[in-house]
Write a protein that holds these residues in place. Structure first.
Motif, PDB file in Angstrom:
ATOM      1  N   TRP A   3      39.843  39.754  13.322  1.00  0.00           N
ATOM      2  CA  TRP A   3      41.124  39.651  14.001  1.00  0.00           C
ATOM      3  C   TRP A   3      41.139  38.425  14.890  1.00  0.00           C
ATOM      4  CZ3 TRP A   3      41.591  39.653  19.309  1.00  0.00           C
ATOM      5  CH2 TRP A   3      40.450  40.055  20.015  1.00  0.00           C
ATOM      6  N   LYS A   4      42.382  37.992  15.249  1.00  0.00           N
ATOM      7  CA  LYS A   4      42.552  36.842  16.129  1.00  0.00           C
ATOM      8  C   LYS A   4      43.838  37.033  16.923  1.00  0.00           C
ATOM      9  CE  LYS A   4      42.973  31.826  16.114  1.00  0.00           C
ATOM     10  NZ  LYS A   4      42.911  30.608  15.319  1.00  0.00           N
ATOM     11  N   LEU A   5      43.788  36.779  18.215  1.00  0.00           N
ATOM     12  CA  LEU A   5      44.985  36.765  19.046  1.00  0.00           C
ATOM     13  C   LEU A   5      45.688  35.449  18.769  1.00  0.00           C
ATOM     14  CD1 LEU A   5      46.673  38.020  21.368  1.00  0.00           C
ATOM     15  CD2 LEU A   5      45.170  36.810  22.953  1.00  0.00           C
ATOM     16  N   ILE A   6      46.941  35.505  18.247  1.00  0.00           N
ATOM     17  CA  ILE A   6      47.600  34.262  17.856  1.00  0.00           C
ATOM     18  C   ILE A   6      48.756  33.885  18.779  1.00  0.00           C
ATOM     19  CG2 ILE A   6      46.875  34.387  15.454  1.00  0.00           C
ATOM     20  CD1 ILE A   6      49.626  35.438  14.729  1.00  0.00           C
ATOM     21  N   SER A   7      49.107  34.748  19.723  1.00  0.00           N
ATOM     22  CA  SER A   7      50.143  34.422  20.704  1.00  0.00           C
ATOM     23  C   SER A   7      50.028  35.387  21.863  1.00  0.00           C
ATOM     24  CB  SER A   7      51.534  34.538  20.074  1.00  0.00           C
ATOM     25  OG  SER A   7      52.532  34.398  21.057  1.00  0.00           O
ATOM     26  N   GLN A   8      50.362  34.940  23.050  1.00  0.00           N
ATOM     27  CA  GLN A   8      50.412  35.848  24.191  1.00  0.00           C
ATOM     28  C   GLN A   8      51.440  35.387  25.215  1.00  0.00           C
ATOM     29  OE1 GLN A   8      46.581  36.394  25.934  1.00  0.00           O
ATOM     30  NE2 GLN A   8      46.238  34.251  26.364  1.00  0.00           N
ATOM     31  N   ASP A   9      52.614  34.986  24.719  1.00  0.00           N
ATOM     32  CA  ASP A   9      53.699  34.592  25.611  1.00  0.00           C
ATOM     33  C   ASP A   9      54.194  35.848  26.339  1.00  0.00           C
ATOM     34  OD1 ASP A   9      53.449  31.956  24.780  1.00  0.00           O
ATOM     35  OD2 ASP A   9      54.856  32.230  23.139  1.00  0.00           O
ATOM     36  N   THR A  10      55.288  36.432  25.909  1.00  0.00           N
ATOM     37  CA  THR A  10      55.747  37.688  26.500  1.00  0.00           C
ATOM     38  C   THR A  10      55.140  38.880  25.783  1.00  0.00           C
ATOM     39  OG1 THR A  10      57.711  37.682  25.113  1.00  0.00           O
ATOM     40  CG2 THR A  10      57.918  36.713  27.304  1.00  0.00           C
TER      41      THR A  10
END
Length: 145
Positions: A3-10
């Protein structure tokens, strides 16, 4: 599973790639527990075998099983994660493609990945909780007013 975190805006967005032999429901729910996800939506494509679907029978207040022991393409898998009894519970529906081009679908009860399942999991900023609905006999998302 990778797995990979690909965004963490809102919202945090994760890309999960399940590997051959992974059980879909338990793997996604375990990931949600580990990352403390309380409300998320997901979509996925890939391929499965040994699939158990359900069709909800309103009169019986239970799922009628639909089992497949064949290679199937995931044409669309959509769902959500919400808390049920303080643990994330996956609720997903899937449309599957067969070798002859026909399709089948239903509520995803269980499935084994073969060879891969690519999942986009998007966390919502607020948590959701499931509560028992006496009319259906199901734990449904409860939104407080």
């Amino acid at each position: 599973m990778r797995w990979k975190l690909i965004s963490q805006d809102t919202e945090r967005t994760y890309a999960l790639v399940l590997a051959e032999g992974d059980e879909v429901v338990s793997t996604i729910e375990a990931f949600a527990r580990e990352h403390k996800l309380t409300a998320s939506r997901l979509s996925a494509i890939g391929a499965l075998c040994q699939v158990g679907l359900g069709y909800f029978d309103w009169d019986k207040k239970d799922y009628l099983p639909i089992d497949f022991d064949e290679q199937l393409k995931v044409l669309s898998l959509l769902g959500d994660l919400a808390l049920h009894e303080d643990a994330p519970k996956l609720h997903a529906h899937v449309v599957l493609g067969r070798r002859d081009g026909s399709t089948c679908g239903g509520h995803l009860m269980r499935a084994t990945v073969r060879p891969t399942l690519e999942v986009l999991l998007v966390e919502s900023p607020a948590h959701l909780r499931r509560a028992f609905d006496p009319a259906s006999g199901l734990p449904l998302i409860h939104i407080e007013s």
